[in-house]
Scaffold this active site. Structure first.
Site, PDB file in Angstrom:
ATOM      1  N   ASP A 431      11.735  -2.310  15.438  1.00  0.00           N
ATOM      2  CA  ASP A 431      12.505  -1.396  14.603  1.00  0.00           C
ATOM      3  C   ASP A 431      11.607  -0.659  13.613  1.00  0.00           C
ATOM      4  OD1 ASP A 431      15.127  -0.472  13.438  1.00  0.00           O
ATOM      5  OD2 ASP A 431      14.328  -1.537  11.702  1.00  0.00           O
ATOM      6  N   GLU A 484      10.547   1.929  18.295  1.00  0.00           N
ATOM      7  CA  GLU A 484      11.394   2.972  17.723  1.00  0.00           C
ATOM      8  C   GLU A 484      10.489   3.761  16.777  1.00  0.00           C
ATOM      9  OE1 GLU A 484      15.197   3.864  14.851  1.00  0.00           O
ATOM     10  OE2 GLU A 484      13.968   2.086  14.586  1.00  0.00           O
TER      11      GLU A 484
END
Length: 759
Positions: A431, A484
């Site tokens: 993330d 990401e």
């Protein structure tokens, strides 16, 4: 007694500030005139009297409080003393237990400490934390924690009434404290009581703990992580596969809001007993499904839809439901909201037995400030930077890991390896990588510190990511590491030996933004935005991209995908089918967030179920069927996945028909002559005689038509396919005369040559 200890030593034990209580407590040999005897000391802050027991010999020796009212001792004139017990009288109650300070054998070796100090102990979770074990024939739990700046650390729990005076730990090297506590085991609740140099006390959950209480409680729970797996065949196939040449379509799931159950319906344990109901914080009438219940309901659903993987929003322990798991407090702990570690292992095991891979969102970029967690762990900024310009994300209210510190890097790298090792996961989606890579991420001028060269790149974070990916692929070939990452940082998905960050895939945020902007426009104006459709191919092979329509696109007032589409209901669904079909035929692996597969109308609400009631209506059912067929087509055609990251796998037929908002292209398989032709009509205007160039003559079967009646479309098509004709085109010698349906995508495959149909 002839053996005395100094008042200072007594004071350090009693005031809980001794770095090595074993120097005073426990058993100590005494040599006199060539003979050995033993002195036993025990600090028992609640005891009125105590005795030493030799259980095998059935002998008992009274202890006396000589130096302090609660510091008991006695001398025993025997040559050997092992496995003695203490009988302790506390008011009207008596208990007998082994003395923790009789067990001196260290679980951590000097080599363990050395590897940890240099950041290279990849299985440090087997040493730090709480581990059921046996010393000298006695069962108990070994505790170890890293707190280098603490004055003292104790283990507190139900077993000592949360009294930090009773189980003071020993400092053994590089800031590691340890203690073996006999006669406790799996299921014990505990924390560490950490004192800083001025005596301030912090009660901390175990950073390496394997289980925690159900929120809002925060104690760690002793767990062995024992589980009998049945996924050997899956793991062996995974090890042999190259994910870059495999079909990967991911169903992204937030377990807490995919589906709830009635609060009055308690979940069943495997042995038939029930476990406590865990209610949804803002939905008191519902409860979370357990990992085992999700295995029964989610896995068949994912299998029906044909996805190859599920991606779980972070399942590591987190204090607040509304963070969706992205503010992690227990990195080695799966959240107890849905059950035990073994329950999650069962879920993953069942996924593998149903040929579904499991990706877990992993959050090494920041962590919350909750008092029981990593923040200010030993009374200093241990895991985070002390300078808030480097150590804090103010907008998120979180802290940033200090990647320059060896032990912190070790904590994170070992954590990623831990999830592959103990939970058999198949990939991590990392993330907020951009927030890690840039020192000025979401910071105003003056709120960040440049690197040593004056730039805004976080060099320590980049080195950490390279090292992380190098290690996880070395240990577990065939797994996935997905970034990401939304910036132009180069070589994110290129190997570390080429200077890359080493991820296997990077989310294609540019494609996502371009396509959602494009599809939000009235089709009348799409002719002026053809570049939004075609631009992604300009950079499609610069990274190993994954096309993701994620949870971030359906929250915070963005609505759901269906609401973004223009037109009436029919056109909205047709647009959505168009988008999905273009996504699945475009180069790159695929990720789709839950609810998108059937066209959820509401914005995603983490406190509520998906809008399952929508499936009572035909258009939603038909969209779901379309997604299942699209996944099946994708997995069955190597041309759609074997060359996702090579120019040789893609060729435009025509990308210039902006006037009609039509594009056509070819996808090519690796190591074969197979290819797929895709034609997209992004307007409601049908085109009954549209010629599309093709490379070879023959019959082109219509293997997918997004406008089929079965999917809720107008059922315009080509009667199963078209034969080619010849024409004088500078690039394509042959054409097929197609009927292009409104807001439709056609996928065609050459099924015959020389007039012979190949079925």
């Amino acid at each position: 007694m002839t053996i005395t200890i100094s008042p200072d030593q007594i004071d350090r034990i009693v005031s809980n500030r001794h770095h090595d209580p074993f120097e005073i407590l426990g058993s100590h040999p005494i040599e006199r005139d060539g003979k050995t005897s033993w002195v036993v000391r025990a600090y028992l802050p609640k005891a009125d009297a105590a005795w030493v027991i030799r259980p095998t010999e059935r002998e008992e020796y009274p202890m006396q409080a000589v130096s302090h009212p609660h510091l008991f001792e006695c001398e025993i004139d025997i040559p050997e003393l092992a496995n003695y017990q203490l009988r302790i009288k506390e008011g009207e109650h008596e208990r007998v237990s082994y003395d923790p300070y009789a067990f001196r054998s260290p679980r951590l070796t000097d080599f363990d400490i050395h590897l940890f100090a240099e950041g290279n102990h990849h299985r440090i979770y087997e040493k730090l934390g709480a581990h059921p074990t046996e010393f000298n024939g006695v069962q108990g739990v070994h505790f170890a924690v890293w707190a280098p700046n603490a004055r003292n650390v104790s283990v507190i729990g139900d077993f000592n009434n949360w009294d930090g005076r009773e189980h003071q730990m020993r400092l053994i090297g590089n800031g590691i404290w340890q203690l073996f506590i006999p006669e406790i085991g799996i299921g014990e609740h505990y924390k560490y009581e950490v004192k800083n140099d001025v005596g301030h006390i912090y009660h901390k959950s175990d950073p390496y703990g394997f289980e925690q209480e159900i929120r809002p409680q925060t104690a760690s729970i002793v767990n062995s992580l024992d589980y009998t797996w049945h996924d050997e065949d899956w793991l062996e196939r995974r090890r042999q596969n190259d994910p870059q040449e495999q079909p990967i379509s991911v169903y992204e799931v937030h377990l807490g809001s995919w589906l709830h159950d009635s609060a009055e319906n308690p979940p069943q344990l495997p042995d038939g007993e029930t476990r406590p109901v865990v209610k949804v914080s803002q939905k008191p009438e519902g409860r979370f499904l357990t990992y085992r219940e999700l295995a029964e309901r989610l896995i068949p659903y994912v299998k029906e839809l044909g996805f190859t993987h599920v991606e779980l929003l972070p399942v590591a322990e987190h204090p607040y439901d509304g963070s969706w798991g992205y503010q992690v407090a227990g990195y080695y702990t799966c959240t107890s909201r849905y059950g035990t570690p073994q329950d999650l292992m069962y879920f993953i095991d069942q996924c593998h037995q149903n040929n579904i891979g499991v990706i877990v969102d992993w959050v090494p970029g920041h962590f919350p400030k909750d008092r029981h967690g990593l923040a200010f762990f030993d009374g200093t900024h241990l895991y985070e930077h002390a300078d808030p310009r480097k150590g804090e994300h103010k907008e998120w209210g979180t802290l940033v890991f200090n990647y320059a510190r060896n032990e912190v890097r070790n904590f994170l790298v070992a954590n990623a390896l831990f999830w592959f090792d103990r939970y058999h996961i198949d990939g991590i989606r990392v993330d907020a990588v951009a927030s890690m890579l840039y020192l000025d991420y979401d910071r105003k001028p003056g709120e960040w510190v440049p690197n040593q060269y004056g730039g805004n790149e976080n060099l320590e974070a980049a080195d950490f990511l390279r090292y992380l990916n190098y290690q996880i692929f070395g240990y577990y070939p065939g797994i996935l590491s997905i970034a990401e990452e939304s910036t132009a940082w180069p070589l994110v998905s290129r190997p570390t030996y080429l200077g890359g960050l080493g991820f296997s895939f990077k989310w294609n945020m540019g494609w996502m933004h371009d396509m959602l902007d494009y599809f939000a426009k009235d089709p009348l104006y799409r002719r002026y935005n053809q570049n939004s459709v075609t631009f992604s191919i300009m950079y499609a092979f610069s990274e190993n991209f994954m096309l993701a329509l994620s949870h971030d696109e359906v929250v915070h007032g963005k609505g759901n995908l269906l609401s973004k589409m223009p037109g009436d209901d029919w056109q909205k669904f047709a647009n959505l089918r168009c988008l999905y079909a273009y996504m699945y035929t475009h180069p790159g692996k695929k990720t789709l967030f839950m609810g998108m597969e059937f066209g959820q109308r509401n914005e995603w609400n983490a406190w509520a179920d998906l809008d399952w009631g929508a499936l009572q209506h035909a258009l939603h059912q038909q969209l779901k069927q379309f997604m299942a067929d699209l996944n099946q087509l994708y997995k069955s055609e190597p041309a759609l996945y074997t060359q996702d990251f090579s120019h040789q796998g893609f060729e435009w037929i025509d990308c210039n028909d902006a006037e009609n908002s039509i594009v056509s292209f070819i996808r090519k398989a690796k190591d074969s002559d197979d290819f797929i032709v895709t034609v997209c009509n992004f307007t409601p205007q049908p085109h009954p005689n549209y010629w599309v160039g093709v490379p070879e003559p023959g019959f082109y079967a219509e293997v997918l038509n997004s406008d089929a009646g079965d999917y809720g479309g107008s059922n315009m098509g080509n009667m199963g396919g078209r034969w080619t004709g010849e024409w004088s085109h500078p690039r394509w010698s042959y054409y097929i005369d197609l009927c292009l349906p409104p807001l439709g995508v056609l996928v065609l495959k050459l099924k015959s040559q020389n007039g012979r149909l190949e079925l």
